[in-house]
Design a protein around this motif. Structure first.
Motif, short mmCIF file in Angstrom:
data_model
loop_
_atom_site.label_atom_id
_atom_site.label_comp_id
_atom_site.label_asym_id
_atom_site.label_seq_id
_atom_site.Cartn_x
_atom_site.Cartn_y
_atom_site.Cartn_z
N LEU A 47 0.85 -1.19 0.00
CA LEU A 47 0.00 0.00 0.00
C LEU A 47 0.89 1.24 0.00
CD1 LEU A 47 -2.92 -0.67 2.54
CD2 LEU A 47 -3.02 -0.69 0.04
N CYS A 48 0.40 2.33 -0.56
CA CYS A 48 1.13 3.59 -0.48
C CYS A 48 0.73 4.33 0.79
CB CYS A 48 0.84 4.44 -1.72
SG CYS A 48 -0.81 5.19 -1.74
N SER A 49 1.31 5.50 0.98
CA SER A 49 1.02 6.28 2.20
C SER A 49 -0.46 6.63 2.28
CB SER A 49 1.88 7.55 2.22
OG SER A 49 1.63 8.34 1.07
N ARG A 588 2.91 13.68 -3.31
CA ARG A 588 3.00 12.27 -2.94
C ARG A 588 1.84 11.80 -2.08
NH1 ARG A 588 7.81 10.93 1.00
NH2 ARG A 588 6.15 11.23 2.55
N ASP A 589 1.44 12.61 -1.11
CA ASP A 589 0.55 12.12 -0.04
C ASP A 589 -0.86 12.68 -0.09
OD1 ASP A 589 2.71 10.66 0.90
OD2 ASP A 589 3.30 12.17 2.35
N HIS A 590 -1.18 13.47 -1.12
CA HIS A 590 -2.54 14.00 -1.20
C HIS A 590 -3.22 13.53 -2.48
CE1 HIS A 590 -3.24 16.22 2.38
NE2 HIS A 590 -2.17 16.98 2.24
N TRP A 591 -4.53 13.71 -2.49
CA TRP A 591 -5.36 13.17 -3.56
C TRP A 591 -6.35 14.22 -4.03
CZ3 TRP A 591 -5.83 9.67 -7.08
CH2 TRP A 591 -7.07 9.38 -7.63
N HIS A 592 -6.37 14.50 -5.31
CA HIS A 592 -7.31 15.42 -5.94
C HIS A 592 -7.51 16.68 -5.12
CE1 HIS A 592 -9.17 12.72 -9.25
NE2 HIS A 592 -7.86 12.62 -9.19
N THR A 593 -8.72 17.03 -4.73
CA THR A 593 -8.90 18.27 -3.99
C THR A 593 -8.97 18.03 -2.49
OG1 THR A 593 -11.32 18.22 -4.29
CG2 THR A 593 -10.03 19.38 -5.95
N MET A 594 -8.39 16.95 -2.04
CA MET A 594 -8.10 16.67 -0.62
C MET A 594 -9.34 16.50 0.25
SD MET A 594 -4.64 18.80 0.31
CE MET A 594 -5.33 20.44 0.27
N THR A 595 -10.49 16.27 -0.35
CA THR A 595 -11.69 16.09 0.47
C THR A 595 -11.49 14.98 1.50
OG1 THR A 595 -12.97 16.71 -1.47
CG2 THR A 595 -14.19 15.77 0.36
N ALA A 820 10.77 17.75 9.69
CA ALA A 820 9.71 17.57 8.69
C ALA A 820 9.55 16.10 8.34
CB ALA A 820 10.02 18.38 7.45
N THR A 821 8.29 15.68 8.19
CA THR A 821 8.02 14.27 7.89
C THR A 821 8.53 13.92 6.49
OG1 THR A 821 6.07 14.24 9.30
CG2 THR A 821 6.20 12.55 7.59
N ILE A 822 9.28 12.83 6.42
CA ILE A 822 9.75 12.35 5.12
C ILE A 822 9.08 11.04 4.76
CG2 ILE A 822 11.76 11.10 6.06
CD1 ILE A 822 13.29 12.11 3.55
N CYS A 823 8.77 10.20 5.76
CA CYS A 823 8.06 8.94 5.53
C CYS A 823 6.70 9.05 6.20
CB CYS A 823 8.83 7.75 6.11
SG CYS A 823 7.93 6.19 6.01
N ALA A 824 5.65 9.28 5.38
CA ALA A 824 4.32 9.44 5.93
C ALA A 824 3.74 8.11 6.42
CB ALA A 824 3.39 10.06 4.89
N CYS A 858 5.32 1.84 1.16
CA CYS A 858 5.07 2.17 -0.24
C CYS A 858 6.34 2.49 -0.99
CB CYS A 858 4.08 3.33 -0.36
SG CYS A 858 4.76 4.96 0.00
N GLY A 859 7.38 2.93 -0.27
CA GLY A 859 8.66 3.19 -0.90
C GLY A 859 8.75 4.51 -1.63
N SER A 860 7.69 5.33 -1.61
CA SER A 860 7.74 6.58 -2.37
C SER A 860 8.68 7.59 -1.75
CB SER A 860 6.34 7.18 -2.53
OG SER A 860 5.72 7.37 -1.28
N CYS A 861 9.09 7.38 -0.49
CA CYS A 861 10.06 8.28 0.13
C CYS A 861 11.50 7.82 -0.09
CB CYS A 861 9.79 8.41 1.63
SG CYS A 861 10.03 6.89 2.58
N ARG A 862 11.71 6.69 -0.71
CA ARG A 862 13.06 6.16 -0.87
C ARG A 862 13.99 7.12 -1.63
NH1 ARG A 862 13.85 0.61 0.14
NH2 ARG A 862 15.36 0.46 -1.58
N PRO A 863 13.52 7.80 -2.69
CA PRO A 863 14.41 8.77 -3.33
C PRO A 863 14.85 9.88 -2.38
CG PRO A 863 12.60 8.21 -4.80
CD PRO A 863 12.28 7.59 -3.46
N GLU A 864 13.96 10.34 -1.51
CA GLU A 864 14.34 11.38 -0.56
C GLU A 864 15.28 10.84 0.52
OE1 GLU A 864 10.63 14.14 0.08
OE2 GLU A 864 10.00 12.17 -0.61
#
Length: 879
Positions: A47-49, A588-595, A820-824, A858-864
């Motif tokens: 799963l992603c963040s 990375r961690d938000h979706w569309h208009t964040m509802t 600051a959060t790097i891995c959500a 999810c690994g999406s923070c691995r580049p950071e």
């Protein structure tokens, strides 16, 4: 796979088009315990963040729990009677094209099917379009031109078998993290796998790339035209496949050979390296997404890619083929049910009289749309012009997400009658509506979705509908009954809708269409409840698998069409007045208009406010320092954005995310800057090539605030995000208040609070903490420059007893600041990572994962994380 595992419900994630399976069980505290479903073939437990945080987004604090008319609560009968009377009157006086539905790729297929049937088969208009027009329409059009139908030929398992994977206009690491991890795992298992990223920006995805092609905006068609020419020049054409299954090859090749490779903006060496990789490896998958689709020549770009795969016969076989990845959880399902204005259900063609007749006969409907309706941009133009008298918006937020969003907002506000069905009345669009209807959301709904590889999965209810909320299909059926069509919309449950839909697909299959799931037309309610994920088609004609390895296209002669493509640059031309090219996209961690995602505190910690990514040289030339505010504008609108200096964007180009709304920022609606320029074939807007001017925002002061309660500031700039104990707010203004204590008391609505202040008027510094009953309820930090305080530390003190060190703005030695959060996924901060690198001698991203868990989900923070390692090594070398 079963529907229920140890009391956890197996369902499907409501975010991107990967279609991840999740298991969900109520946690007893109003949330859900979420896990990746290891049995689901789309994600195999990953799963992603965003998916991991789903359990934090189901709170009811802003939910609409009853219908509203003019902002006042009403009964369902009263609300739907009014909606039906307004639609009926508009149709009677002005005809069926005077009304419209604007729907969403976040609807379930059953909801989508009912809406499409209602508008096209009973109201008798094609005026139903979807926000998928903004993300996938060019892919649909390209598929239809080449294949005869909107068919995605391949499967995710092709990523595991490919020799070369090309990612075009796709920041997979942030937008489809589970697919990114799948490719990363394949590359780890097979080091010979090569990955190419084609993107003007150096995104997080580029960290996986063997070759990054920083293509010029709009250069994609020229790139693939050049590839086609080189395919022919090197003898790589699959002559037997082309002769047996393709038409248009000579014309497509001639256009490709006439194409100017300089339009790519790439060096000869980079072009040669790409062509060698692509041509020299038979198993090539070309993955493309919004960077291709969201263009005024998006359809041509799609066909330029398809041309290369058709010319080589690299399609429909394991490890090879073009692959469109969708942006929404059910964008594919919406395409299948005919949710686009220019399509019919089950991939039938609305322009085809035989297809229209077959669908009308199946539905036994009194009226049938005679042809395509208005696509999204044209639909809202018709609203603006007064041609559409009644508009129903379902599960989407066009006042934020449409191009020229300010103009769209004004059009909706001026429409005679507007209905919005949504989870909340607190969206930009819902606040413009005459009637707002409470709909159920993810976790409460029951139905199916289709992911990017044609896999249909069940979404299942875990929680009961709150208040008076109803499912979208129920709302539409109740409306249909009031319009006199109740007998045709008398469904007992989603399973009944699915059976009808599956039966209609059999009609489509008999007419030679690809989408056919008629094997499931007699599925029982119990079998529907337990339905396992499957790829379509599922019929006597074909079951699952890939398409087109042996030809058999869905054109009249069963041959694919290669098209001659003439590359076109973005329609908005740079000028002295608007000298920058604006690219838009997702974080990375938000979706569309964040509802939904705005409800999760940890999802707001990585990127908590709208920002402008700009090259340091451009920033210096404009007088923009780090973290100041920039005013970004053109003739369509204005946005105020935080400056993020980054060499990852080329000079002359900038990037801004599209998530922020009037509810979450004062001026962060980035789509207000996007012109309503569309692809002439698909109608999809060009969302990545606006031209803008940029200037420093002349702030007299900057502020950072925290509050246990939500507030909406009254100042020139603000942006807010949730924290664990309340809210974090960034602020700025052109004029300095005279009394900072009074400003803080008014800002937080805490006139009775005890104020503790540190104010230095000469230096322009102010710090105010507010206490009630001995506990911190709010704090404000002000400076003439962007405020330098530890935001995480200050936010963590909300609700705590009186903290003498609060106004210091930084943690003491006894309380380490995670940064600051790097891995959500696991809430790991930058400072925590850097400390672990230094103190534990961590030397790899894998070692960080073992020590801190960061990067292991999810690994999406691995580049950071890799960038932090490099930073630590540089600091060590310089010491």
């Amino acid at each position: 796979m079963t529907a229920i595992t140890e009391s956890a419900i197996c369902t499907t994630c409501p975010y991107c088009g990967v279609g991840c399976g999740v298991t969900a069980r109520p946690d007893g505290a109003g949330g859900l315990e979420i896990r990746g479903d290891k049995a689901h073939p789309a994600n195999e437990g990953r799963l992603c963040s965003k998916g991991s945080a789903l359990g934090e987004t189901v709170g009811l604090e802003d939910r609409l729990l009853a219908p509203q008319i003019g902002g006042q609560e009403a009964s369902w009968d009263t609300a739907l009677d009014l909606v039906a009377s307004k639609f009926r009157a508009a149709i009677a006086e002005h005809g069926p094209d005077a009304v419209a539905f604007y729907v969403s790729g976040q609807l379930l297929t059953e909801d989508y099917y009912v809406a499409n049937k209602l508008m096209k088969g009973f109201i008798g208009s094609g005026n139903i379009d979807t926000n998928s027009r903004l993300c996938m329409a060019s892919s649909v059009a390209g598929h239809r031109r080449a294949f005869g139908t909107d068919t995605v030929p391949g499967l995710y398992e092709d990523f595991d078998q490919a020799e070369v994977i090309v990612l075009v206009g796709s920041n997979l690491a942030w937008c489809h993290p589970v697919l990114y991890q799948r490719i990363a795992a394949a590359k780890s298992a097979r080091p010979d796998l090569r990955v190419v990223v084609v993107d003007p920006r150096r995104t997080a995805t580029c960290d996986l790339a063997d070759l990054h092609l920083a293509i010029a905006p709009g250069g994609d068609a020229a790139l693939f035209n050049g590839l086609l020419a080189q395919i022919a020049a090197t003898g790589a054409v699959n002559a037997a496949y082309v002769a047996a299954h393709v038409t248009g090859f000579p014309e497509a090749l001639a256009a490709a050979q006439a194409s100017d490779p300089a339009l790519t903006g790439l060096s000869d060496a980079d072009l040669a390296a790409f062509y060698r990789l692509w041509i020299g490896s038979e198993k090539v998958v070309t993955v493309y997404s919004q960077g291709i689709n969201q263009s005024s020549s998006g359809t041509d770009k799609v066909n330029a890619i398809l041309n290369c795969h058709l010319a080589t016969g690299r399609i429909g076989r394991p490890g090879m083929g073009p692959f469109s990845v969708t942006g929404q959880p059910n964008a594919m399902g919406g395409r299948e049910v005919g949710g686009l204005a220019n399509m019919l259900a089950c991939h039938l063609d609305i322009e085809n009289a035989d297809h229209r007749g077959a669908v009308q006969g199946f539905w036994q409907s009194p009226a049938m749309a005679p042809g395509p309706g208005l696509k999204a941009v044209d639909m809202f133009r018709a609203v603006e012009a007064g041609q559409i008298k009644a508009l129903w918006v379902i599960c989407t937020n066009p006042a934020v997400s449409m191009p020229e969003a300010d103009r769209v907002r004004a059009a909706i506000a001026g429409c005679d009658f507007v209905v919005v069905s949504d989870l909340t009345a607190q969206t930009d669009t819902a606040q413009l509506a005459d009637v707002v209807l409470p709909a159920t959301g993810w976790g409460e709904k029951d139905g199916t979705v289709t992911n990017s590889e044609r896999r249909i999965s069940r979404q299942r209810a875990v929680l009961p509908p709150p208040g008076q909320a109803r499912h979208d299909w129920q709302i539409l059926c109740d409306f249909a009954a009031r319009m006199g069509w109740g007998a045709w919309f008398d469904y007992a449950n989603p399973a009944a809708i699915f059976r009808e839909y599956a039966a209609l697909s059999g009609v489509a299959g008999a007419l030679g269409r690809d989408f056919d799931i008629s094997d499931l037309a007699t599925l029982s309610d119990a079998d529907y409840a337990a339905l396992a994920p499957f790829t379509w088609p599922q019929s006597a004609r074909k079951r699952g698998g890939r398409f087109f390895a042996e030809g058999q296209f869905y054109t009249p002669d069963a041959r694919a069409r290669m098209l001659p493509i003439v590359p076109r640059l973005p329609q908005s031309a740079l000028s002295p007045d608007t000298p920058f090219r604006l690219n838009t996209g997702r974080v990375r961690d938000h979706w569309h208009t964040m509802t939904r995602t705005v409800k999760s505190a940890r999802l707001s910690q990585h990127m908590g406010e709208p920002y402008l990514e700009i090259h340091p040289r451009d920033a210096a030339r404009l007088g923009l320092g780090p973290a100041v505010l920039a005013e970004v504008s053109n003739t369509h609108g204005t946005a105020l954005l935080r400056v993020l200096e980054s060499a990852r964007v080329p000079q002359g180009s900038v990037f801004a995310p599209m998530h922020w709304t009037a509810q979450t920022a004062s001026a962060g609606r980035v789509d207000a800057l996007v012109p309503a320029t569309v692809d002439p074939v698909s109608g999809q807007p060009e969302s990545k090539a606006a031209t803008v001017r940029i200037a420093p925002f002349k702030a007299a002061w900057y502020g950072f605030a925290v509050s246990v309660q939500d507030v909406t500031p009254r100042c020139d700039y603000w942006a807010k995000a949730r924290s664990k104990a309340g809210w974090r707010i960034e602020l700025a203004g052109r004029d300095r208040p005279e009394d900072w204590e009074a400003f803080a008391l008014d800002l937080f609505g805490r006139a009775e609070a005890q104020a503790i202040t540190m104010i230095d008027q000469a230096r322009g510094l102010a710090r105010v903490a507010l206490l009630q009953e001995g506990r911190v309820v709010a704090a404000l930090f002000v400076a003439p420059e962007p405020v330098a305080v530890s935001r995480g530390h200050v936010a963590a003190l909300l609700g705590a007893p009186d903290q003498p060190a609060l106004l210091a703005g930084r943690a003491g030695a006894d309380r380490p600041d995670p940064g600051a959060t790097i891995c959500a996924c696991f809430d790991v901060g930058v400072n925590t990572v850097l400390a672990a690198i230094a103190n534990q001698g961590l030397a790899s991203v894998e070692a960080i994962g073992v020590a801190l868990r960061a990067g292991t989900n999810c690994g999406s923070c691995r580049p950071e994380l890799a960038a932090l390692l490099a930073q630590a090594r540089s600091a060590e070398a310089a010491a």
